[in-house]
Design an enzyme around this catalytic site. Structure first.
Site, mmCIF file in Angstrom:
data_model
loop_
_atom_site.group_PDB
_atom_site.id
_atom_site.type_symbol
_atom_site.label_atom_id
_atom_site.label_comp_id
_atom_site.label_asym_id
_atom_site.label_seq_id
_atom_site.Cartn_x
_atom_site.Cartn_y
_atom_site.Cartn_z
ATOM 1 N N GLU A 1 0.873 -1.180 0.000
ATOM 2 C CA GLU A 1 0.000 0.000 0.000
ATOM 3 C C GLU A 1 0.905 1.222 0.000
ATOM 4 O OE1 GLU A 1 -3.593 2.366 2.346
ATOM 5 O OE2 GLU A 1 -2.428 0.884 3.456
ATOM 6 N N ASP B 1 -3.172 11.411 -2.073
ATOM 7 C CA ASP B 1 -3.241 12.870 -2.239
ATOM 8 C C ASP B 1 -3.618 13.181 -3.689
ATOM 9 O OD1 ASP B 1 -2.425 12.946 0.359
ATOM 10 O OD2 ASP B 1 -0.330 13.414 -0.079
ATOM 11 N N LYS C 1 -3.628 20.625 -8.731
ATOM 12 C CA LYS C 1 -3.101 21.547 -9.748
ATOM 13 C C LYS C 1 -2.459 20.770 -10.901
ATOM 14 C CE LYS C 1 -2.360 25.363 -6.640
ATOM 15 N NZ LYS C 1 -1.512 25.845 -5.579
#
Ligand code: SAM
Length: 210
Positions: A43, A116, A120
């Site tokens: 993971e 995450d 952008k």
């Protein structure tokens, strides 16, 4: 992720026998660390470890390695593991950008949970399903490539579907509402538990490539 300051996190992490201190040394021979030839699943971005610890307990015949870049987060998993004493789970404190320097054609499945999103465009390469990472994963998978992703972030999910498909992965069991019909074998992550409480929908996919 908001980081709570954990006193001596680095010291606790470095002292734990569950944390692999020099992961580069095991490249291509992680089976010797586990002392068996069971499949190895990883993971990336395991956070405080609820998922990977849950998986290791549920599947004793699979080896697991959790990767987390922040020791201040990893230390929570270390503390849980010291009590559980599992022999099919190790942890690595590193940035996954180096993953192809650490493993060599020995990984069975990669789990990406609530990664995450890097919203952008100029940071798109940092997403764990970007082409840059998929190229690295090619070098670490043993046989068939298997990536399982869960996320609350629709934009990251859409990006992952496109990136994985463009790279030749076949997608299966794609859902934008995992909890409409939660699979019996679903192991909940720390973030997932928080999202369920807020009634946030969870997306999930399985990606396969020969
Ligand atoms: C939003 S948290 C999710 C944690 C956990 N997977 C869960 O679902 O509860 C994302 C975690 O990934 C870690 N992370 C992000 N990018 C990483 C990278 N390139 N290498 C290793 N860890 C990373 C972060 O430090 C953070 O702990």
């Amino acid at each position: 992720m908001r980081l709570k300051k954990v006193k001596d996190a680095d010291n606790i992490v470095n002292a734990s026998k569950y944390v692999i201190k020099n992961p580069y040394e095991y490249k291509g021979q992680y089976n010797t660390l586990f002392n068996n030839n069971n499949p190895i699943s990883i993971e990336i971005g395991m956070g405080k470890g609820d998922f990977i610890i849950g998986m290791a307990m549920k599947y004793p015949n699979v080896n697991f390695i959790g990767i987390e870049m922040f020791s201040s987060v990893l230390v929570r998993a270390v503390q849980k593991l010291e009590e559980l004493k599992l022999d099919n789970l190790y942890l690595i404190n590193m940035d996954a950008s180096d993953i192809d320097d650490v493993f060599d054609r020995e990984i069975d499945t990669i789990y990406l949970n609530f990664s995450d999103p890097w919203p952008k465009n100029r940071h798109a390469k940092r997403r764990l399903t970007s082409k840059l990472f998929l190229e690295k994963y090619d070098l670490i998978f043993k046989d068939e490539k298997k990536i399982f992703q869960k996320t609350d972030n629709i934009d990251l999910f859409a990006y992952s579907i496109e990136s994985l498909s463009n790279y030749g992965y076949v997608l299966k069991n794609v859902t934008m509402d995992l909890y409409k019909n939660e699979p019996e074998d679903n192991v909940r992550t720390e973030y997932e538990k928080r999202f369920i409480e807020k009634n946030t929908k969870i997306c999930r996919l399985e990606a396969y490539k020969r």
